[in-house]
Design an enzyme around this catalytic site. Structure first.
Site, short mmCIF file in Angstrom:
data_model
loop_
_atom_site.label_atom_id
_atom_site.label_comp_id
_atom_site.label_asym_id
_atom_site.label_seq_id
_atom_site.Cartn_x
_atom_site.Cartn_y
_atom_site.Cartn_z
N HIS A 22 -1.88 -3.68 7.46
CA HIS A 22 -3.15 -4.32 7.10
C HIS A 22 -3.65 -3.74 5.79
O HIS A 22 -3.71 -2.53 5.61
CB HIS A 22 -4.18 -4.09 8.20
CG HIS A 22 -5.46 -4.85 7.98
ND1 HIS A 22 -5.61 -6.17 8.32
CD2 HIS A 22 -6.65 -4.47 7.42
CE1 HIS A 22 -6.83 -6.58 8.01
NE2 HIS A 22 -7.48 -5.55 7.46
N SER A 23 -4.00 -4.61 4.84
CA SER A 23 -4.52 -4.24 3.54
C SER A 23 -3.52 -3.32 2.82
O SER A 23 -2.41 -3.74 2.54
CB SER A 23 -5.90 -3.59 3.70
OG SER A 23 -6.59 -3.53 2.48
N MET A 24 -3.87 -2.08 2.53
CA MET A 24 -2.92 -1.17 1.90
C MET A 24 -1.63 -1.07 2.72
O MET A 24 -0.52 -0.97 2.17
CB MET A 24 -3.53 0.22 1.72
CG MET A 24 -2.58 1.23 1.07
SD MET A 24 -3.25 2.91 0.96
CE MET A 24 -3.11 3.44 2.67
#
Length: 323
Positions: free
Chosen positions: A89-91
């Protein structure tokens, strides 16, 4: 020997599949603590603990992506003896993507599928101003705007003194990374986005279609950048569906008998990954309706699209009124 990089709530020496889950900037492996309860017993969830948080709070966090991916690859290598998938998720999505490319460059095994969530397509310029160079007050303001940090934590100066250096390091990983073009992966990619995500808008997800030579599937869910917290059950169900593991009773099956992607060659074709056709083309874009409850905020159903790279224009994305 204990591997500090991985938490394995339900360790299994021979699962049908391992799902490695990588957290977002500032996050710890604990964000996935429920996921092992949401998958069949034949699937082992391995949550990644990055240095500088959780059980590794005393370690210095990484500041650059390449050494982080290299170290993570070494940590997970002993567990890549079974079919596996990556989720981030995200990074964490960027780390999962670069880990997949790292393994390919070194002739390692490929994941059955790559899952990225709230992650801008590779090559998207970082937003300005750069957070890793910002003042503590600006970092705190960014955390507040993303709506993923409890207000009681933001108001606790002592805890923020511990948190801000970790966040600054993670944003350094993101903002200093320079994407290098490589051929698309022979791995299908599933992309999750938040319909009201102002940090990674749905339009920033479209470029993922260029990163897979097999298939790229996009799903928009209600919520902002941290929709993952309220949609864990739905996300895990979609992961199992995309892996062909939904509603299948029983224990582990041989890798050669794992579900094949539509149009795939017989098991063993293409990079030694079960059921993947080397160089398979994209499916034509189509909308696949979901059942009750799969709805985007501000009206309209959530959308599950297959994005085709041979289309002259990007497949249309339902943005749920979020631009």
């Amino acid at each position: 020997m204990i591997n500090p990089w991985l938490l394995r709530p339900r360790a299994d020496p021979a699962p049908e599949l391992r799902l490695f889950c990588i957290p977002y900037a500032g996050g710890a492996s604990s964000i996935y603590r429920r996921w092992s309860e949401l998958v069949p017993s034949r699937v082992e969830v391995c949550t990644v603990e990055l240095p500088g948080r959780g059980s590794r709070m005393g370690e210095a966090p990484f500041l650059r992506l390449t050494p982080l991916v290299r170290a993570l690859a070494q940590a997970v290598e002993p567990l890549l003896d079974r079919p596996f998938a990556l989720f981030g998720h995200s990074m964490g999505g960027l780390i999962a993507f670069e880990l997949t490319r790292w393994l390919r460059r070194r002739g390692g095994p490929a994941p059955l599928r790559l899952f990225v969530s709230a992650t801008s397509a590779p090559g998207t310029p970082p937003s300005l101003p750069l957070i890793h160079l910002a003042s503590d007050a600006d970092v705190k303001s960014k955390m507040r705007s993303l709506n993923g940090t409890p207000q009681e934590l933001l108001d606790n100066d002592e805890l923020m003194q511990l948190m801000i250096p970790i966040l600054r390091a993670d944003f350094s990983v993101l903002e200093t990374h320079e994407h290098r073009e490589e051929p698309p992966l022979d791995v299908p990619i599933s992309v999750f986005g938040g319909a009201r995500d102002r940090a990674v808008r749905p339009s920033a997800l479209d470029g993922w279609r260029d990163q897979s030579a097999v298939e790229t599937r996009l799903r928009l869910l209600p919520g902002d950048h941290f929709f993952i917290h309220g949609a864990a059950v739905e996300i895990v169900a979609d992961i199992l569906k995309d892996l062909g593991l939904e509603h299948r009773p029983g224990r582990a099956t041989p890798a050669a008998h794992l579900p094949r992607w539509p149009g795939a060659a017989p098991a063993g074709a293409g990079h030694g990954v079960p059921g993947r056709a080397a160089g398979a083309g994209h499916a034509r874009a189509r909308e696949l309706p979901h059942g009750e409850g799969a709805r985007v905020d501000r009206g309209g159903p959530a959308r599950d699209l297959v994005l085709a790279s041979d289309r002259p224009a990007a497949a249309r994305i339902e943005r749920g009124g979020n631009g």
